[in-house]
Design a protein around this motif. Structure first.
Motif, PDB file in Angstrom:
ATOM      1  N   GLU A 127       0.841  -1.189   0.000  1.00 49.38           N
ATOM      2  CA  GLU A 127       0.000   0.000   0.000  1.00 49.38           C
ATOM      3  C   GLU A 127       0.885   1.251   0.000  1.00 49.38           C
ATOM      4  O   GLU A 127       1.884   1.306   0.713  1.00 49.38           O
ATOM      5  CB  GLU A 127      -0.885   0.019   1.252  1.00 49.38           C
ATOM      6  N   SER A 128       0.479   2.233  -0.773  1.00 45.85           N
ATOM      7  CA  SER A 128       1.292   3.446  -0.854  1.00 45.85           C
ATOM      8  C   SER A 128       1.329   4.177   0.488  1.00 45.85           C
ATOM      9  O   SER A 128       2.344   4.778   0.845  1.00 45.85           O
ATOM     10  CB  SER A 128       0.756   4.378  -1.946  1.00 45.85           C
ATOM     11  N   GLY A 129       0.241   4.104   1.259  1.00 46.74           N
ATOM     12  CA  GLY A 129       0.218   4.746   2.572  1.00 46.74           C
ATOM     13  C   GLY A 129       1.253   4.161   3.513  1.00 46.74           C
ATOM     14  O   GLY A 129       1.890   4.882   4.290  1.00 46.74           O
ATOM     15  N   ARG A 130       1.443   2.854   3.454  1.00 47.78           N
ATOM     16  CA  ARG A 130       2.440   2.197   4.310  1.00 47.78           C
ATOM     17  C   ARG A 130       3.847   2.631   3.917  1.00 47.78           C
ATOM     18  O   ARG A 130       4.686   2.892   4.775  1.00 47.78           O
ATOM     19  CB  ARG A 130       2.323   0.680   4.208  1.00 47.78           C
ATOM     20  N   ILE A 131       4.098   2.738   2.635  1.00 49.63           N
ATOM     21  CA  ILE A 131       5.429   3.154   2.160  1.00 49.63           C
ATOM     22  C   ILE A 131       5.705   4.591   2.595  1.00 49.63           C
ATOM     23  O   ILE A 131       6.771   4.888   3.151  1.00 49.63           O
ATOM     24  CB  ILE A 131       5.523   3.020   0.625  1.00 49.63           C
ATOM     25  N   VAL A 132       4.746   5.471   2.383  1.00 52.22           N
ATOM     26  CA  VAL A 132       4.923   6.882   2.752  1.00 52.22           C
ATOM     27  C   VAL A 132       5.074   7.014   4.261  1.00 52.22           C
ATOM     28  O   VAL A 132       5.914   7.776   4.760  1.00 52.22           O
ATOM     29  CB  VAL A 132       3.745   7.731   2.222  1.00 52.22           C
ATOM     30  N   SER A 133       4.272   6.255   5.005  1.00 53.81           N
ATOM     31  CA  SER A 133       4.360   6.298   6.463  1.00 53.81           C
ATOM     32  C   SER A 133       5.734   5.854   6.943  1.00 53.81           C
ATOM     33  O   SER A 133       6.330   6.481   7.830  1.00 53.81           O
ATOM     34  CB  SER A 133       3.278   5.410   7.074  1.00 53.81           C
ATOM     35  N   ARG A 134       6.238   4.779   6.375  1.00 54.74           N
ATOM     36  CA  ARG A 134       7.570   4.314   6.760  1.00 54.74           C
ATOM     37  C   ARG A 134       8.627   5.354   6.430  1.00 54.74           C
ATOM     38  O   ARG A 134       9.533   5.598   7.222  1.00 54.74           O
ATOM     39  CB  ARG A 134       7.926   3.000   6.033  1.00 54.74           C
ATOM     40  N   LEU A 135       8.507   5.973   5.264  1.00 56.33           N
ATOM     41  CA  LEU A 135       9.494   6.978   4.875  1.00 56.33           C
ATOM     42  C   LEU A 135       9.466   8.173   5.821  1.00 56.33           C
ATOM     43  O   LEU A 135      10.507   8.604   6.311  1.00 56.33           O
ATOM     44  CB  LEU A 135       9.244   7.449   3.444  1.00 56.33           C
ATOM     45  N   THR A 136       8.302   8.699   6.075  1.00 64.13           N
ATOM     46  CA  THR A 136       8.240   9.909   6.889  1.00 64.13           C
ATOM     47  C   THR A 136       8.515   9.623   8.362  1.00 64.13           C
ATOM     48  O   THR A 136       9.318  10.315   8.988  1.00 64.13           O
ATOM     49  CB  THR A 136       6.873  10.609   6.742  1.00 64.13           C
ATOM     50  N   ASN A 137       7.887   8.612   8.924  1.00 63.45           N
ATOM     51  CA  ASN A 137       8.033   8.349  10.353  1.00 63.45           C
ATOM     52  C   ASN A 137       9.425   7.853  10.720  1.00 63.45           C
ATOM     53  O   ASN A 137      10.017   8.314  11.704  1.00 63.45           O
ATOM     54  CB  ASN A 137       6.983   7.346  10.831  1.00 63.45           C
ATOM     55  N   ASP A 138       9.951   6.914   9.970  1.00 62.68           N
ATOM     56  CA  ASP A 138      11.254   6.352  10.313  1.00 62.68           C
ATOM     57  C   ASP A 138      12.379   7.370  10.110  1.00 62.68           C
ATOM     58  O   ASP A 138      13.302   7.451  10.917  1.00 62.68           O
ATOM     59  CB  ASP A 138      11.537   5.091   9.495  1.00 62.68           C
ATOM     60  N   VAL A 139      12.284   8.142   9.042  1.00 63.15           N
ATOM     61  CA  VAL A 139      13.308   9.158   8.801  1.00 63.15           C
ATOM     62  C   VAL A 139      13.208  10.251   9.866  1.00 63.15           C
ATOM     63  O   VAL A 139      14.217  10.743  10.364  1.00 63.15           O
ATOM     64  CB  VAL A 139      13.177   9.730   7.370  1.00 63.15           C
ATOM     65  N   GLU A 140      11.989  10.609  10.252  1.00 64.52           N
ATOM     66  CA  GLU A 140      11.813  11.628  11.297  1.00 64.52           C
ATOM     67  C   GLU A 140      12.337  11.126  12.641  1.00 64.52           C
ATOM     68  O   GLU A 140      12.931  11.890  13.408  1.00 64.52           O
ATOM     69  CB  GLU A 140      10.331  11.994  11.417  1.00 64.52           C
ATOM     70  N   THR A 141      12.158   9.849  12.916  1.00 62.47           N
ATOM     71  CA  THR A 141      12.698   9.270  14.148  1.00 62.47           C
ATOM     72  C   THR A 141      14.222   9.338  14.156  1.00 62.47           C
ATOM     73  O   THR A 141      14.834   9.674  15.174  1.00 62.47           O
ATOM     74  CB  THR A 141      12.228   7.810  14.303  1.00 62.47           C
ATOM     75  N   LEU A 142      14.838   9.042  13.040  1.00 58.14           N
ATOM     76  CA  LEU A 142      16.292   9.141  12.937  1.00 58.14           C
ATOM     77  C   LEU A 142      16.754  10.584  13.098  1.00 58.14           C
ATOM     78  O   LEU A 142      17.754  10.852  13.765  1.00 58.14           O
ATOM     79  CB  LEU A 142      16.770   8.588  11.592  1.00 58.14           C
ATOM     80  N   TYR A 143      16.008  11.516  12.536  1.00 55.06           N
ATOM     81  CA  TYR A 143      16.314  12.939  12.683  1.00 55.06           C
ATOM     82  C   TYR A 143      16.287  13.332  14.161  1.00 55.06           C
ATOM     83  O   TYR A 143      17.171  14.037  14.643  1.00 55.06           O
ATOM     84  CB  TYR A 143      15.306  13.764  11.882  1.00 55.06           C
TER      85      TYR A 143
END
Length: 182
Positions: A127-143
């Motif tokens: 699902e595109s929502g899962r991909i976008v969620s992983r990109l935004t949330n995981d990268v923001e967590t690393l930030y």
């Protein structure tokens, strides 16, 4: 819909060294600046500890002897320590912010390029929502980890160790009693 990948199922997973290695290649180009931020954190810890120590000297030495010149020097040193604390904290925050934002940009660009190289079949399965969620949330967590986590934790740890050392040097018995209460 296919099952979740194994890393999506694990909540509160312990430190993954493989993941740390993969992320470290993004952090490595900024190791020098992070080192400077850590040195600034060490100096920041020293200036934070200096203030209360200068007040102790003023109360124990200058005030009982009514030594106005000594008290004026201590006040000058206290103001200098406060200004140094502010300046060091500002410089450290600027460096960490720059590194964090640049790292965030690098990571997002790398992920974008990786997503561009994936097959259409991948996008059909997920699902595109899962991909976008992983990109935004995981990268923001690393930030957040780089931006306010690692260097801040180390700076606070250095401050705590410095406070303990000063407490023990001033009065080991009283410091021991304080530690027992904690």
């Amino acid at each position: 819909m296919p099952p979740l990948p194994p890393d999506d199922e694990v909540l509160g997973k312990a430190l993954d060294l493989g993941l740390v290695r993969r992320i470290s290649r993004f952090v490595k180009p900024y190791a020098g600046r992070l080192g400077i931020a850590l040195i600034l954190g060490l100096l920041l810890s020293a200036t934070r500890i200096a203030g209360p120590y200068l007040i102790k000297i003023a109360i124990d030495d200058a005030l009982p002897h009514r030594d106005a010149a000594h008290l004026a020097r201590l006040v000058g040193l206290l103001v200098t320590a406060a200004l140094a604390t502010w300046g060091l904290a500002y410089a450290q925050a600027k460096i960490i912010s720059w590194v964090s934002l640049t790292l965030l940009f690098d990571l997002r660009m790398s992920l974008f390029c990786h997503l561009q190289s994936l097959s259409l079949d991948f996008y059909g399965r997920w699902e595109s929502g899962r991909i976008v969620s992983r990109l935004t949330n995981d990268v923001e967590t690393l930030y957040e980890l780089v931006g306010s986590g690692t260097v801040s934790i180390l700076t606070d740890l250095l401050t705590l160790v410095g406070i303990i050392v000063v407490m023990v040097r001033l009065d080991a018995h009283l410091a021991g009693l304080t530690f027992m209460l904690l």
